[in-house]
Design an enzyme around this catalytic site. Structure first.
Site, PDB file in Angstrom:
ATOM      1  N   GLU A  62     -21.205   2.612  -8.382  1.00 52.06           N
ATOM      2  CA  GLU A  62     -20.130   2.337  -7.845  1.00 52.06           C
ATOM      3  C   GLU A  62     -18.967   3.195  -8.660  1.00 52.06           C
ATOM      4  OE1 GLU A  62     -17.847  -2.144  -7.193  1.00 52.06           O
ATOM      5  OE2 GLU A  62     -18.430  -1.431  -9.382  1.00 52.06           O
ATOM      6  N   TRP A  84     -21.188  -4.172  -2.096  1.00 57.10           N
ATOM      7  CA  TRP A  84     -19.906  -4.085  -1.226  1.00 57.10           C
ATOM      8  C   TRP A  84     -20.425  -4.455  -0.047  1.00 57.10           C
ATOM      9  CZ3 TRP A  84     -14.763  -3.825  -2.118  1.00 57.10           C
ATOM     10  CH2 TRP A  84     -14.442  -3.482  -3.317  1.00 57.10           C
ATOM     11  N   TYR A 148     -10.346   0.612  -4.115  1.00 53.95           N
ATOM     12  CA  TYR A 148     -10.107   1.333  -5.267  1.00 53.95           C
ATOM     13  C   TYR A 148     -10.020   2.871  -5.232  1.00 53.95           C
ATOM     14  CZ  TYR A 148     -11.346  -3.282  -7.331  1.00 53.95           C
ATOM     15  OH  TYR A 148     -11.165  -4.695  -7.503  1.00 53.95           O
ATOM     16  N   ARG A 180       2.656   6.721 -23.281  1.00 51.92           N
ATOM     17  CA  ARG A 180       2.635   5.316 -23.201  1.00 51.92           C
ATOM     18  C   ARG A 180       2.431   5.300 -21.614  1.00 51.92           C
ATOM     19  NH1 ARG A 180       6.361   5.295 -27.478  1.00 51.92           N
ATOM     20  NH2 ARG A 180       8.175   5.192 -26.104  1.00 51.92           N
ATOM     21  N   CYS A 200      -9.468  -6.673  -7.505  1.00 47.24           N
ATOM     22  CA  CYS A 200      -9.526  -7.679  -8.731  1.00 47.24           C
ATOM     23  C   CYS A 200      -9.158  -6.964 -10.263  1.00 47.24           C
ATOM     24  CB  CYS A 200     -11.010  -8.389  -8.786  1.00 47.24           C
ATOM     25  SG  CYS A 200     -11.193  -9.092  -7.382  1.00 47.24           S
ATOM     26  N   ARG A 220      -6.991  -9.148 -12.636  1.00 40.88           N
ATOM     27  CA  ARG A 220      -6.160 -10.675 -12.020  1.00 40.88           C
ATOM     28  C   ARG A 220      -7.181 -11.553 -11.847  1.00 40.88           C
ATOM     29  NH1 ARG A 220      -7.184 -11.725  -6.722  1.00 40.88           N
ATOM     30  NH2 ARG A 220      -7.946 -10.137  -5.494  1.00 40.88           N
ATOM     31  N   SER A 221      -8.329 -11.290 -11.299  1.00 41.26           N
ATOM     32  CA  SER A 221      -9.169 -12.262 -10.623  1.00 41.26           C
ATOM     33  C   SER A 221     -10.782 -11.819 -11.404  1.00 41.26           C
ATOM     34  CB  SER A 221      -9.352 -12.418  -9.328  1.00 41.26           C
ATOM     35  OG  SER A 221     -10.198 -13.342  -8.907  1.00 41.26           O
ATOM     36  N   ASP A 223     -14.766 -12.862 -11.807  1.00 40.51           N
ATOM     37  CA  ASP A 223     -15.668 -13.750 -11.577  1.00 40.51           C
ATOM     38  C   ASP A 223     -16.654 -13.525 -12.759  1.00 40.51           C
ATOM     39  OD1 ASP A 223     -18.408 -14.611 -10.829  1.00 40.51           O
ATOM     40  OD2 ASP A 223     -18.636 -13.797  -8.850  1.00 40.51           O
ATOM     41  N   ASN A 231     -17.885  -5.164 -14.670  1.00 43.12           N
ATOM     42  CA  ASN A 231     -16.604  -4.620 -15.051  1.00 43.12           C
ATOM     43  C   ASN A 231     -16.573  -3.904 -16.515  1.00 43.12           C
ATOM     44  OD1 ASN A 231     -15.210  -7.426 -13.330  1.00 43.12           O
ATOM     45  ND2 ASN A 231     -15.695  -5.450 -12.502  1.00 43.12           N
ATOM     46  N   HIS A 261     -12.727 -17.014 -14.210  1.00 42.70           N
ATOM     47  CA  HIS A 261     -13.291 -18.388 -13.573  1.00 42.70           C
ATOM     48  C   HIS A 261     -14.721 -18.118 -13.261  1.00 42.70           C
ATOM     49  CE1 HIS A 261     -12.074 -15.589 -10.258  1.00 42.70           C
ATOM     50  NE2 HIS A 261     -13.240 -15.763  -9.635  1.00 42.70           N
ATOM     51  N   ILE A 262     -15.452 -19.227 -13.550  1.00 41.00           N
ATOM     52  CA  ILE A 262     -16.982 -19.534 -13.295  1.00 41.00           C
ATOM     53  C   ILE A 262     -16.892 -20.395 -11.769  1.00 41.00           C
ATOM     54  CG2 ILE A 262     -19.237 -20.417 -13.959  1.00 41.00           C
ATOM     55  CD1 ILE A 262     -18.029 -20.112 -16.829  1.00 41.00           C
ATOM     56  N   ALA A 316     -19.804 -15.242  -3.895  1.00 42.56           N
ATOM     57  CA  ALA A 316     -18.725 -15.859  -3.006  1.00 42.56           C
ATOM     58  C   ALA A 316     -18.025 -14.890  -2.037  1.00 42.56           C
ATOM     59  CB  ALA A 316     -17.846 -16.616  -3.932  1.00 42.56           C
TER      60      ALA A 316
END
Length: 317
Positions: A62, A84, A148, A180, A200, A220-221, A223, A231, A261-262, A316
Site C-alpha cells: 500500500e 481498499w 493519497y 520547518r 484519514c 484526523r480519524s 480506527d 498506519n 476510536h474503537i 466498517a
C-alpha cells in the site's frame, strides 16, 4: 512488553476506560477519545505489533502504491492486497454499469446474513477478476479517485499548477534540513468529493536532528484496532525510506490522533489483544540501493518477526 506494543495497548485501554460513546458515518458506533499522541523510537526496532500478527506485505505494498502516485486497485490486487476493495466496489455497485444482485449496505449484510455473504463474495470475486484482467473495466471502476498517492505526487493547487509534494520534501530535507516546512498534506479540500474515502491520515511533517530523520503524522480519524497498527508501520517504513534517500539515520515516528476510536464490534477483539504479552520487535532490512521512487516490495524484508495469531474483525465501510 516491548515499548511499541505497550504504547498501543495503553491507548486501547485508555479509550475503553474513558472514551465517549458516539454514533458514526458507518452506523456501527464507536468508543472515542479526541486527541492522543504516541512516540516510537525507530532505533529500537521496527514497530510492527506483536500481540497480533500484522501483515507487512499489505502495509508495504500500500505504501509503495502511495509513493508511486497510483490510485487504481490493480497494483494492490496483484499483491493480493484487498484493503481498499470495499470502497471501489461500493462505487461500482452504485453505478449504472452494475446489474447484479442488490448490494445495498453490503458491509453489514455480509456480516449478519450468511446467504447474502455467499452472493457478496461471488460478486466481489468477479469485480476483482475484472480489475486484474480487463483494462477498460480497470480504468473505469478500479480507480479510487484522488486519494493519497494523487495528493502526495500530483497536488493541484488553486492556481491550477501541479505539485509533487513527496519529491519536493525530499529535496528540501537534503538542501535545508533545519527547515520547518517539510510537510506533506493529503487533505485537499477542493478534491475531497472526488475521493472514495477522504484521507484519514491527513498531514505529516519531517524533522532532522543529529543526522536523524523523524516524522510526525496527524491522523484526523483513527480506527484503532484495524487501521492504526497499519498506519504505525506504514509511516515508520516511509521514514526509513526517506531517511535512506537523504543519507540520514532514523529517529522517531510520532503519531498524533484526532478522533481515536474503537468500533463497537471490535471491543471483544481489542480485549483479546490486551490479554496478550508481546515479543521482541522485529527489524527492517532494505535490500536495494534503488531510489524510493523505484523501490519494490521484494526489496524489503522484516527480520525476526514473531507474533501472536491474527485477530479478525469486520471493517466498517
Amino acid at each position: 512488553m516491548n515499548p511499541f506494543d505497550t504504547a498501543y495497548h495503553d491507548l486501547c485501554a485508555e479509550i475503553l476506560k474513558i472514551g465517549n460513546q458516539r454514533d458514526d458515518r458507518t452506523a456501527t458506533g464507536t468508543i472515542s477519545k479526541f486527541g492522543h499522541q504516541l512516540r516510537f523510537d525507530l532505533s529500537k526496532g521496527f514497530p510492527l505489533l506483536t500481540t497480533k500478527k500484522v501483515s507487512f506485505k499489505l502495509i508495504a505494498t500500500e505504501l509503495i502504491w502511495f509513493i508511486r502516485g497510483d490510485t487504481n486497485l490493480r497494483y494492490l490486487l496483484q499483491y493480493n492486497n484487498n484493503i481498499w476493495n470495499e470502497w471501489a466496489f461500493e462505487k461500482y455497485v452504485n453505478s449504472p454499469d452494475y446489474s447484479g444482485p442488490d448490494m445495498t449496505n453490503f458491509g453489514h449484510r455480509a456480516l449478519n446474513e450468511p446467504e447474502f455473504k455467499t452472493v457478496y463474495d461471488e460478486e466481489m470475486a468477479k469485480f476483482k477478476n475484472a480489475i486484474l484482467h480487463d483494462d477498460a473495466f480497470m480504468e473505469k471502476h478500479g480507480d479510487l479517485g484522488n486519494v493519497y498517492g494523487k495528493q502526495w505526487r500530483d497536488w493541484v493547487g488553486a492556481d491550477g499548477k501541479h505539485y509533487d509534494q513527496l519529491k519536493t520534501v525530499i529535496e528540501q530535507i537534503k538542501q535545508y534540513p533545519n527547515s520547518r516546512r517539510h510537510i506533506i498534506s493529503a487533505w485537499n479540500p477542493a478534491e475531497i468529493d472526488t475521493m472514495a474515502l477522504p484521507p484519514c491520515h491527513t498531514l505529516f511533517q519531517f524533522y532532522v536532528e543529529n543526522n536523524k530523520l523523524s516524522c510526525q503524522l496527524y491522523q484526523r480519524s483513527a480506527d484503532i484496532f484495524l487501521g492504526v497498527p497499519f498506519n504505525i508501520a506504514s509511516y515508520s517504513l516511509l521514514t526509513h525510506l526517506i531517511a535512506r534517500e537523504c543519507g540520514l539515520e532514523v529517529g522517531e515516528f510520532v503519531h498524533t490522533f484526532g478522533d481515536a476510536h474503537i468500533y463497537s464490534n471490535h471491543i471483544d477483539a481489542v480485549q483479546t489483544q490486551l490479554a496478550r504479552t508481546s515479543f521482541e520487535p522485529p527489524t527492517l532490512r532494505i535490500n536495494s540501493d534503488k531510489s524510493i521512487f523505484d523501490i519494490e516490495y521484494e526489496d524489503l524484508e522484516i527480520i525476526n518477526y514473531e507474533s501472536h495469531p491474527t485477530i479478525k474483525a469486520p471493517i466498517a465501510v
